[in-house]
Design a protein around this motif. Structure first.
Motif, PDB file in Angstrom:
ATOM      1  N   ARG A   1       0.832  -1.222   0.000  1.00  0.00           N
ATOM      2  CA  ARG A   1       0.000   0.000   0.000  1.00  0.00           C
ATOM      3  C   ARG A   1       0.857   1.257   0.000  1.00  0.00           C
ATOM      4  NH1 ARG A   1      -0.974   2.191   5.351  1.00  0.00           N
ATOM      5  NH2 ARG A   1      -0.126   0.843   6.990  1.00  0.00           N
ATOM      6  N   SER A   2       2.161   1.076  -0.129  1.00  0.00           N
ATOM      7  CA  SER A   2       3.086   2.199  -0.137  1.00  0.00           C
ATOM      8  C   SER A   2       3.664   2.399  -1.530  1.00  0.00           C
ATOM      9  CB  SER A   2       4.229   1.942   0.850  1.00  0.00           C
ATOM     10  OG  SER A   2       5.123   0.965   0.327  1.00  0.00           O
ATOM     11  N   ALA A   3       4.506   3.437  -1.663  1.00  0.00           N
ATOM     12  CA  ALA A   3       5.176   3.707  -2.933  1.00  0.00           C
ATOM     13  C   ALA A   3       6.538   3.025  -3.012  1.00  0.00           C
ATOM     14  CB  ALA A   3       5.346   5.214  -3.131  1.00  0.00           C
ATOM     15  N   VAL A   4       6.858   2.182  -2.056  1.00  0.00           N
ATOM     16  CA  VAL A   4       8.104   1.415  -2.128  1.00  0.00           C
ATOM     17  C   VAL A   4       7.970   0.401  -3.253  1.00  0.00           C
ATOM     18  CG1 VAL A   4       9.680  -0.136  -0.918  1.00  0.00           C
ATOM     19  CG2 VAL A   4       8.527   1.709   0.334  1.00  0.00           C
ATOM     20  N   HIS A   5       8.925   0.394  -4.166  1.00  0.00           N
ATOM     21  CA  HIS A   5       8.860  -0.522  -5.310  1.00  0.00           C
ATOM     22  C   HIS A   5       9.197  -1.942  -4.861  1.00  0.00           C
ATOM     23  CE1 HIS A   5       9.488  -2.212  -9.304  1.00  0.00           C
ATOM     24  NE2 HIS A   5       8.956  -1.105  -9.821  1.00  0.00           N
ATOM     25  N   PRO A   6       8.508  -2.953  -5.391  1.00  0.00           N
ATOM     26  CA  PRO A   6       8.823  -4.344  -5.013  1.00  0.00           C
ATOM     27  C   PRO A   6      10.292  -4.705  -5.179  1.00  0.00           C
ATOM     28  CG  PRO A   6       6.775  -4.280  -6.230  1.00  0.00           C
ATOM     29  CD  PRO A   6       7.343  -2.892  -6.284  1.00  0.00           C
TER      30      PRO A   6
ATOM     31  N   ALA B   1       5.398  -2.515  12.760  1.00  0.00           N
ATOM     32  CA  ALA B   1       5.875  -1.629  13.831  1.00  0.00           C
ATOM     33  C   ALA B   1       6.668  -0.462  13.258  1.00  0.00           C
ATOM     34  CB  ALA B   1       6.739  -2.414  14.808  1.00  0.00           C
ATOM     35  N   LEU B   2       7.364  -0.701  12.145  1.00  0.00           N
ATOM     36  CA  LEU B   2       8.153   0.360  11.517  1.00  0.00           C
ATOM     37  C   LEU B   2       7.281   1.405  10.836  1.00  0.00           C
ATOM     38  CD1 LEU B   2      11.152  -1.522   9.815  1.00  0.00           C
ATOM     39  CD2 LEU B   2      11.304   0.207  11.612  1.00  0.00           C
ATOM     40  N   MET B   3       6.268   0.932  10.117  1.00  0.00           N
ATOM     41  CA  MET B   3       5.459   1.842   9.290  1.00  0.00           C
ATOM     42  C   MET B   3       4.692   2.832  10.164  1.00  0.00           C
ATOM     43  SD  MET B   3       4.139  -0.760   6.268  1.00  0.00           S
ATOM     44  CE  MET B   3       3.554   0.500   5.153  1.00  0.00           C
TER      45      MET B   3
ATOM     46  N   PHE C   1      11.214   7.043  15.145  1.00  0.00           N
ATOM     47  CA  PHE C   1      12.243   6.013  15.060  1.00  0.00           C
ATOM     48  C   PHE C   1      12.941   6.035  13.696  1.00  0.00           C
ATOM     49  CE2 PHE C   1      13.571   1.683  13.905  1.00  0.00           C
ATOM     50  CZ  PHE C   1      14.441   1.394  14.950  1.00  0.00           C
ATOM     51  N   LEU C   2      12.169   6.157  12.629  1.00  0.00           N
ATOM     52  CA  LEU C   2      12.725   6.097  11.269  1.00  0.00           C
ATOM     53  C   LEU C   2      13.665   7.256  10.991  1.00  0.00           C
ATOM     54  CD1 LEU C   2       9.466   5.016   9.402  1.00  0.00           C
ATOM     55  CD2 LEU C   2      11.571   3.653   9.582  1.00  0.00           C
ATOM     56  N   ARG C   3      13.353   8.424  11.545  1.00  0.00           N
ATOM     57  CA  ARG C   3      14.202   9.592  11.293  1.00  0.00           C
ATOM     58  C   ARG C   3      15.575   9.470  11.959  1.00  0.00           C
ATOM     59  NH1 ARG C   3       9.164  12.298  11.533  1.00  0.00           N
ATOM     60  NH2 ARG C   3       9.375  12.701  13.784  1.00  0.00           N
ATOM     61  N   ARG C   4      15.709   8.529  12.911  1.00  0.00           N
ATOM     62  CA  ARG C   4      16.999   8.331  13.563  1.00  0.00           C
ATOM     63  C   ARG C   4      17.912   7.383  12.784  1.00  0.00           C
ATOM     64  NH1 ARG C   4      14.263   6.977  18.700  1.00  0.00           N
ATOM     65  NH2 ARG C   4      15.601   5.132  18.683  1.00  0.00           N
ATOM     66  N   LEU C   5      17.358   6.688  11.807  1.00  0.00           N
ATOM     67  CA  LEU C   5      18.159   5.739  11.024  1.00  0.00           C
ATOM     68  C   LEU C   5      19.047   6.481  10.036  1.00  0.00           C
ATOM     69  CD1 LEU C   5      15.483   2.966  10.270  1.00  0.00           C
ATOM     70  CD2 LEU C   5      17.149   3.057  12.145  1.00  0.00           C
ATOM     71  N   VAL C   6      20.212   5.906   9.729  1.00  0.00           N
ATOM     72  CA  VAL C   6      21.168   6.490   8.781  1.00  0.00           C
ATOM     73  C   VAL C   6      21.013   5.788   7.433  1.00  0.00           C
ATOM     74  CG1 VAL C   6      23.596   6.944   8.282  1.00  0.00           C
ATOM     75  CG2 VAL C   6      22.776   6.979  10.662  1.00  0.00           C
TER      76      VAL C   6
ATOM     77  N   GLU D   1       8.792   7.013   2.898  1.00  0.00           N
ATOM     78  CA  GLU D   1       7.542   6.315   2.587  1.00  0.00           C
ATOM     79  C   GLU D   1       7.091   5.453   3.759  1.00  0.00           C
ATOM     80  OE1 GLU D   1       4.216   5.597   0.382  1.00  0.00           O
ATOM     81  OE2 GLU D   1       5.826   7.035  -0.007  1.00  0.00           O
ATOM     82  N   LEU D   2       8.032   4.829   4.456  1.00  0.00           N
ATOM     83  CA  LEU D   2       7.666   4.040   5.638  1.00  0.00           C
ATOM     84  C   LEU D   2       7.083   4.924   6.730  1.00  0.00           C
ATOM     85  CD1 LEU D   2      10.699   1.576   5.918  1.00  0.00           C
ATOM     86  CD2 LEU D   2       8.382   1.065   5.102  1.00  0.00           C
ATOM     87  N   GLU D   3       7.571   6.158   6.800  1.00  0.00           N
ATOM     88  CA  GLU D   3       7.068   7.091   7.804  1.00  0.00           C
ATOM     89  C   GLU D   3       5.610   7.461   7.541  1.00  0.00           C
ATOM     90  OE1 GLU D   3       8.018  11.578   9.517  1.00  0.00           O
ATOM     91  OE2 GLU D   3       9.506  10.538   8.305  1.00  0.00           O
ATOM     92  N   LYS D   4       5.284   7.711   6.258  1.00  0.00           N
ATOM     93  CA  LYS D   4       3.907   8.047   5.882  1.00  0.00           C
ATOM     94  C   LYS D   4       3.521   7.217   4.671  1.00  0.00           C
ATOM     95  CE  LYS D   4       4.099  12.804   7.602  1.00  0.00           C
ATOM     96  NZ  LYS D   4       3.952  14.251   7.261  1.00  0.00           N
ATOM     97  N   PRO D   5       3.225   5.946   4.871  1.00  0.00           N
ATOM     98  CA  PRO D   5       2.957   5.053   3.731  1.00  0.00           C
ATOM     99  C   PRO D   5       1.731   5.472   2.934  1.00  0.00           C
ATOM    100  CG  PRO D   5       2.386   4.006   5.823  1.00  0.00           C
ATOM    101  CD  PRO D   5       3.113   5.260   6.159  1.00  0.00           C
ATOM    102  N   GLY D   6       1.898   5.513   1.593  1.00  0.00           N
ATOM    103  CA  GLY D   6       0.782   5.856   0.713  1.00  0.00           C
ATOM    104  C   GLY D   6       0.286   7.268   0.889  1.00  0.00           C
ATOM    105  N   ARG D   7       1.164   8.167   1.329  1.00  0.00           N
ATOM    106  CA  ARG D   7       0.723   9.550   1.580  1.00  0.00           C
ATOM    107  C   ARG D   7       0.215  10.189   0.296  1.00  0.00           C
ATOM    108  NH1 ARG D   7       6.089   9.222   1.346  1.00  0.00           N
ATOM    109  NH2 ARG D   7       7.354  10.772   0.262  1.00  0.00           N
ATOM    110  N   ASP D   8      -0.825  10.986   0.423  1.00  0.00           N
ATOM    111  CA  ASP D   8      -1.445  11.669  -0.711  1.00  0.00           C
ATOM    112  C   ASP D   8      -0.873  13.083  -0.804  1.00  0.00           C
ATOM    113  OD1 ASP D   8      -3.194  12.945  -2.554  1.00  0.00           O
ATOM    114  OD2 ASP D   8      -4.797  11.558  -2.012  1.00  0.00           O
ATOM    115  N   PRO D   9      -0.284  13.458  -1.951  1.00  0.00           N
ATOM    116  CA  PRO D   9       0.320  14.790  -2.058  1.00  0.00           C
ATOM    117  C   PRO D   9      -0.692  15.928  -2.187  1.00  0.00           C
ATOM    118  CG  PRO D   9       0.435  13.669  -4.178  1.00  0.00           C
ATOM    119  CD  PRO D   9      -0.128  12.671  -3.191  1.00  0.00           C
ATOM    120  N   ARG D  10      -1.968  15.588  -2.296  1.00  0.00           N
ATOM    121  CA  ARG D  10      -2.977  16.616  -2.496  1.00  0.00           C
ATOM    122  C   ARG D  10      -3.323  17.323  -1.182  1.00  0.00           C
ATOM    123  NH1 ARG D  10      -7.161  12.879  -5.837  1.00  0.00           N
ATOM    124  NH2 ARG D  10      -6.499  11.444  -4.175  1.00  0.00           N
ATOM    125  N   PRO D  11      -3.770  18.588  -1.263  1.00  0.00           N
ATOM    126  CA  PRO D  11      -4.071  19.351  -0.039  1.00  0.00           C
ATOM    127  C   PRO D  11      -5.357  18.874   0.630  1.00  0.00           C
ATOM    128  CG  PRO D  11      -4.693  20.618  -1.979  1.00  0.00           C
ATOM    129  CD  PRO D  11      -3.993  19.384  -2.491  1.00  0.00           C
TER     130      PRO D  11
END
Length: 771
Positions: free
Chosen positions: A572-577, A596-598, A603-608, A628-638
């Motif tokens: 359901r995210s934009a991460v490519h298979p 737990a990650l999504m 937590f994700l912002r602390r990763l290098v 993308e894991l931080e906000k999976p499937g985020r919609d760019p629309r306002p």
């Protein structure tokens, strides 16, 4: 040879885009291999060095142009070589030509053509006479011409001989590529476009009244004005002239004499009192008036039109982009109202997925006035289907229908209704289309419009992709521009918008799926057919079982297709298979599950990112994955927001100067923005009234779909024109020292340099030039 040629093209594009050649070469290879711009910009950042979609579109367009240029260059070289006229110097000049215009200038003397007067003169043996007089002006033209008279040559007298010689020189003068290039640039810099109304067409052409008597430098004519003037000419309302006389010059014909001087100087012609000087100068004048000036006028008009079309197409593309990415109301049960008087208001109820539930027709307006009955009918439908959103088309009877919806909400607060006015642009085109007939075969055409209005509010992108972009009506003079270029631009905009948002593969229509990277109409149809037969897709790998959807297509499309409640949360995210192994490394190193990650941004912002790269995936891709894991499937629309129209303002006659209203931006042009304030006629906020500062590009201030506050400046009831302003306070109310007045046009323009005056040009003062 081909490798060297491609390197040259790549290097030129790199210079134009101010990027490295390796980036353009990588993009070229990917494009040639069938990759789409959305796929490359999103999933091949390492290869292209991070070229964005705008840069990639520009590279793709220039690549096509330069390839066409090379193909044409080859055709021209072969043609001249077959004529036995290809010299090393000409071949070098053709090889260095960097535009199609320059290429055609060089080819003009060798282009196969019908017999001209100059060709007939050559056949009569007059070419030596022409060149002799040009090379030795000490000869007396009449005496030199006598040697060429003869009935057998079809040259009966001296006048005929000299006329033939003049035709030959005129043609040679007008086909000198270097000279024409210089004159073309000079003409573009100094010519003025003059527009006048045709004598008996004033009343018929009132809509062009702004251009009945105008004149301005052709290179400064704005896109919208150029297209309007050209349309007025094509409709027989206006007469256009390109004039070289400088309105600010004390000598009106100075620029024209400068051009004549350039022609004469190129061929060594000057007035030194020799017998042939006057004849040669007259030949220059005739070449200018009969051949060169006409060509320059045609070129100037073509250049003005091309520039105007490019700008108009760009504006259309920006508006379409903003409209497609307008805020969706979301998955909410919606009732669509297509307003009308005599034929009634068409009503359609759709569920949160857009599925049609029920239709009706009510008659609240003239002539039947069934107001209370209409409210009762709508209330029953809303209660029955748990509707909480009302979509009202902005056509005829829109404001009256909006008031109906307002009364409905007031009388039935338990329904908790929200309402919004929706643009109907293109709805009638969709309603009568073959697609609408397939989607809604049981419905009358008029009711299909109500369904489309409801769905547009839920998800503008998903509904508008069903309509030809040219029918959406957010361009300026869209029917006057190159239609193939417009179609290519709009198709690319739709493709970019659809892929930026992503598509739910289990609910999307075939039209929406067909716009996904790598998919075609046939594949989209196959996906829907497979979905209907086998049920919803559980994971992205299931797409590989769709007929004719191969590995290459899967690579291009998979990242943009979403499976919202599937077996793998990453689907359901934009991460490519292809990048799932990167996520698996993140899971392995962090010891946390994917669920737990999504969504755990802290937590994700602390990763290098560098800790998870490998030979296939660099930091740009890993950064995208973490985002993308931080906000999976985020919609760019306002976020969704609607305008509140004033209740007492329903018609253009209700508008008064100084009124402050809320409205929706419907279209943005180079000269301002059109705003719907709920009176069935959009008002114009001129660029000079958009802000308390100088605005070069209205697109940087507002975009289609924005909700804005405007003040009424003036109302022209006869022409149904409304002047609005977004500057809600006058200068007297601004804090001292805060005012930034609009710069007058004159101060923004550099003063034109005086046309060059030479002794050679001055010689033409002795010859009376005929207009």
């Amino acid at each position: 040879m081909l490798s060297h040629l491609m390197n040259t093209i790549v290097e030129r594009i790199a210079r134009e885009l101010s990027v490295e050649a390796r980036q353009v070469e990588a993009a070229r290879q990917l494009l040639d291999d069938g990759a789409t711009v959305p796929f490359i910009s999103r999933y091949r950042k390492e290869a292209t060095g991070g070229l964005d979609d705008t840069q990639l579109r520009a590279a793709e367009e220039r690549l096509g142009y330069l390839r066409e240029l090379e193909e044409r260059r080859g055709v021209i070289l072969r043609s001249i070589e077959e004529q036995g006229k290809l010299t090393p110097e000409l071949e070098a000049a053709i090889g260095e030509a960097d535009t199609k215009v320059r290429l055609e200038d060089l080819y003009l003397p060798y282009r196969p053509r019908r017999r001209t007067k100059a060709q007939i003169a050559r056949e009569a043996g007059l070419e030596p006479l022409a060149h002799t007089l040009l090379q030795d002006p000490r000869l007396v033209p009449e005496e030199a011409a006598r040697a060429y008279i003869g009935d057998d040559k079809n040259v009966p007298d001296v006048a005929a001989a000299l006329d033939g010689a003049r035709q030959i020189l005129m043609e040679e003068f007008s086909e000198e590529a270097e000279l024409i290039g210089v004159l073309r640039d000079f003409f573009w810099q100094h010519a003025r476009l003059r527009s006048r109304v045709v004598a008996d067409r004033r009343e018929a052409g009132v809509k062009f009244s702004d251009y009945f008597r105008t004149e301005e430098p052709v290179r400064r004519v704005p896109s919208h004005r150029a297209l309007a003037i050209l349309r007025g000419r094509n409709e027989g309302i206006l007469k256009l002239h390109f004039v070289l006389d400088d309105a600010e010059s004390a000598t009106p014909d100075a620029n024209e004499r400068a051009c004549l001087g350039r022609i004469a100087a190129r061929f060594g012609i000057e007035d030194r009192g020799r017998p042939a000087d006057c004849w040669l100068l007259e030949t220059v004048r005739w070449a200018w008036r009969v051949k060169i000036l006409t060509r320059l006028e045609t070129d100037a008009e073509a250049r003005m039109r091309e520039s105007a079309e490019v700008e108009a197409i760009a504006v259309f593309g920006k508006n379409l982009h903003d409209l497609l990415l307008a805020a969706p109301a979301g998955q909410r049960a919606t009732i669509g109202l297509d307003p009308g008087y005599r034929t009634g208001v068409k009503v359609a109820v759709v569920d949160k997925t857009g599925k049609l539930l029920e239709t009706a027709t009510i008659y609240p307006h003239e002539p039947r006035r069934e107001w209370d009955q209409s409210i009762a009918a709508l209330a029953a439908l809303c209660s029955k289907h748990s509707v909480d959103l009302v979509a009202i088309g902005n056509g005829t009877a829109s404001r009256e229908t909006d008031k109906l919806a307002l009364d409905l909400a007031k009388q039935h607060p338990e329904l908790k209704l929200s309402r919004a006015v929706v643009s109907e642009a293109g709805a009638s085109v969709y309603s009568a289309s073959e697609l609408a007939a397939k989607e809604l075969p049981e419905l009358d055409v008029s009711l299909r419009g109500a369904v489309s209005i409801a769905r547009r509010l839920q998800d503008p992108l998903a509904e508008l992709v069903k309509i030809d972009p040219k029918s959406i009506g957010v361009g300026q003079y869209q029917h006057d521009v190159n239609q193939s270029q417009l179609a290519r631009k709009l198709d690319s905009v739709v493709e970019d918008c659809v892929n930026a948002v992503g598509v739910d593969v289990n609910t999307a229509s075939t039209q929406l799926l067909a716009r996904v990277s790598g998919l075609t109409s046939t594949l989209a149809t196959n996906i829907v057919a497979y979905r209907d037969e086998h049920g919803a897709f559980r994971d992205r790998t299931g797409l590989k079982r769709v007929p004719r959807l191969g590995a290459k297509t899967f690579e291009q499309a998979a990242g943009f297709l979403r499976i919202m409640n599937g077996d793998n949360p990453l689907d359901r995210s934009a991460v490519h298979p292809e990048a799932y192994p990167v996520v698996e490394r993140i899971i392995a190193r962090t010891g946390r599950s994917i669920r737990a990650l999504m969504g755990d941004g802290h937590f994700l912002r602390r990763l290098v990112p560098g800790d998870f790269t490998d030979e296939n995936f660099g930091e740009p891709t890993v950064k995208d994955i973490l985002a993308e894991l931080e906000k999976p499937g985020r919609d760019p629309r306002p976020e969704f927001r609607t305008a509140a129209f004033r209740e007492a303002v329903n018609d253009i006659q209700d508008l008064k100067p100084e009124m402050v209203l809320e409205g929706v931006v419907t279209n943005v042009t180079n000269f301002g923005a059109f705003v719907d304030v709920g009176v069935h006629q959009d008002g114009l906020v001129h660029v000079s009234a958009m802000a308390d500062r100088f605005v070069e590009d209205p697109q940087r201030v507002v975009k289609a779909g924005d909700v804005v506050k405007v003040k009424v400046l003036a109302v022209d009831l006869e022409r149904r024109r409304i002047a609005l302003s977004m500057r809600l306070t006058d200068s007297a109310q601004r804090p001292e020292g805060k005012e930034t007045p609009q710069r007058p046009a004159e101060s923004r323009r550099k003063k034109e340099p005086a046309p060059p005056q030479t002794a050679m040009a001055a010689a033409f003062a002795k010859i009376k030039l005929k207009s």
